[in-house]
Enzyme design. Sequence first.
Site, mmCIF file in Angstrom:
data_model
loop_
_atom_site.group_PDB
_atom_site.id
_atom_site.type_symbol
_atom_site.label_atom_id
_atom_site.label_comp_id
_atom_site.label_asym_id
_atom_site.label_seq_id
_atom_site.Cartn_x
_atom_site.Cartn_y
_atom_site.Cartn_z
ATOM 1 N N ARG A 84 0.830 -1.197 0.000
ATOM 2 C CA ARG A 84 0.000 0.000 0.000
ATOM 3 C C ARG A 84 0.871 1.256 0.000
ATOM 4 O O ARG A 84 0.579 2.234 -0.667
ATOM 5 C CB ARG A 84 -0.886 -0.017 1.252
ATOM 6 C CG ARG A 84 -2.346 0.275 0.983
ATOM 7 C CD ARG A 84 -3.188 -0.291 2.094
ATOM 8 N NE ARG A 84 -2.974 0.421 3.335
ATOM 9 C CZ ARG A 84 -3.892 1.178 3.927
ATOM 10 N NH1 ARG A 84 -5.064 1.322 3.363
ATOM 11 N NH2 ARG A 84 -3.656 1.763 5.064
ATOM 12 N N ASP A 117 -19.010 6.382 -2.965
ATOM 13 C CA ASP A 117 -19.358 5.460 -1.885
ATOM 14 C C ASP A 117 -20.855 5.518 -1.586
ATOM 15 O O ASP A 117 -21.503 4.489 -1.397
ATOM 16 C CB ASP A 117 -18.548 5.781 -0.617
ATOM 17 C CG ASP A 117 -17.052 5.551 -0.825
ATOM 18 O OD1 ASP A 117 -16.700 4.678 -1.648
ATOM 19 O OD2 ASP A 117 -16.242 6.241 -0.179
ATOM 20 N N ARG A 119 -22.894 3.799 -4.273
ATOM 21 C CA ARG A 119 -22.918 2.338 -4.102
ATOM 22 C C ARG A 119 -23.940 1.960 -3.025
ATOM 23 O O ARG A 119 -24.741 1.045 -3.202
ATOM 24 C CB ARG A 119 -21.510 1.843 -3.734
ATOM 25 C CG ARG A 119 -20.587 1.897 -4.932
ATOM 26 C CD ARG A 119 -19.169 1.504 -4.609
ATOM 27 N NE ARG A 119 -18.400 1.436 -5.858
ATOM 28 C CZ ARG A 119 -17.094 1.672 -5.947
ATOM 29 N NH1 ARG A 119 -16.391 1.975 -4.868
ATOM 30 N NH2 ARG A 119 -16.485 1.592 -7.109
ATOM 31 N N HIS A 130 -11.779 7.257 2.135
ATOM 32 C CA HIS A 130 -12.217 6.370 1.060
ATOM 33 C C HIS A 130 -11.478 5.047 1.212
ATOM 34 O O HIS A 130 -10.378 4.881 0.737
ATOM 35 C CB HIS A 130 -11.885 7.031 -0.274
ATOM 36 C CG HIS A 130 -12.378 6.273 -1.461
ATOM 37 N ND1 HIS A 130 -13.652 5.791 -1.560
ATOM 38 C CD2 HIS A 130 -11.757 5.936 -2.614
ATOM 39 C CE1 HIS A 130 -13.797 5.182 -2.723
ATOM 40 N NE2 HIS A 130 -12.656 5.251 -3.388
#
Length: 309
Positions: free
Chosen positions: A88, A148, A151, A175
């Site tokens: 990451r 978001d 969704r 996020h």
Amino acid sequence: MRKKVTVVGAGNVGANCALRIADKELADVVLVDVVEGVPQGKGLDLLQSGPVQGYDVMLTGANDYEPTANSDIAIITAGFPRKPGMSRDDLLLANYDVVRMATEQVAKHSPNCILIVVTNPLDAMAQAAYWVSQFSKNRVIGMAGILDSARFRTFIAQELNVSVENVTAVVMGGHGDTMVPLVRLSGVSGIPLTELMDQATIDKIVTRTRNGGAEIVKYLKTGSAYYAPSAAAVEMAESILKDKKKVLPCAAYLEGEYGINGLFVGVPVKLGARGIEQIYEIKLKDEEQAMLKKSADSVQELVDVLKKK
Ligand code: APR
């Protein structure tokens, strides 16, 4: 005179932003990418859709920023997807370099523009754009919350078999999988969600929302979502260009709101001609505030990695 939008990154998200901006006839678009020919080719292809779709906007592509001069908005979608073996932090640092370079160029050529950042990890990249551009905080906005909550709204509408247009949902926080879908403030035409679904169903939908991006990556295998992300970025651009003053969840630089200081986190904001014209500070319940803090902490971890660079 027509408005002008620069879209940095002519990949999946960027090209679809350009397409949606043209379809809505919002502005002329300049696509910029490092890959030679791709932004030019996609720009020309999009331009040639105009006679069929019925839009009169100019779409061009470039590998440099000269043609982007004096844009009203720049949408930054440039970046690398996460590759196997990449941590990451590796992705964070790679995309930090991309966003930094893009922001420097955009700020130089369009010093009065409003920046909409889409590249992931979103909140940290918005922070990078804010540092590099040195724009006032109302002119640097991250796109995440609209996606978001879209969704979340989709899954609620599907479950209840109602129109997505009637479903409102609030999602705050960073996020990522620590995002905070606020069930208490979500519902259908004013009817609270808790009156329409049992807790187990709500929990299932919240989990699916949190994993919404990963669900699509799993299907696509070689990339991430782009239709809904581009729709969300263009909703932000439209509200700014038309000064609509829509109230939308976006990543904004907080200075004390919700007890968070000096960090980009998703909150409800009003978007108008000046960018973020207001940040709404909702009174949260203790458990909601704790979830938001946890989410902000995970954004802070990434930002701390960037600060050491
Ligand atoms: N300057 C301009 N463009 C760049 C640069 C750079 N320094 N580095 C990479 N790009 C371009 C790539 O050449 C590519 O065309 O960015 C584009 C990225 O496109 P895709 O790989 O198709 O990725 P996309 O799906 O569009 O996602 C872009 O948005 O939603 C986020 O997580 C996603 O961070 C990712 C970003």
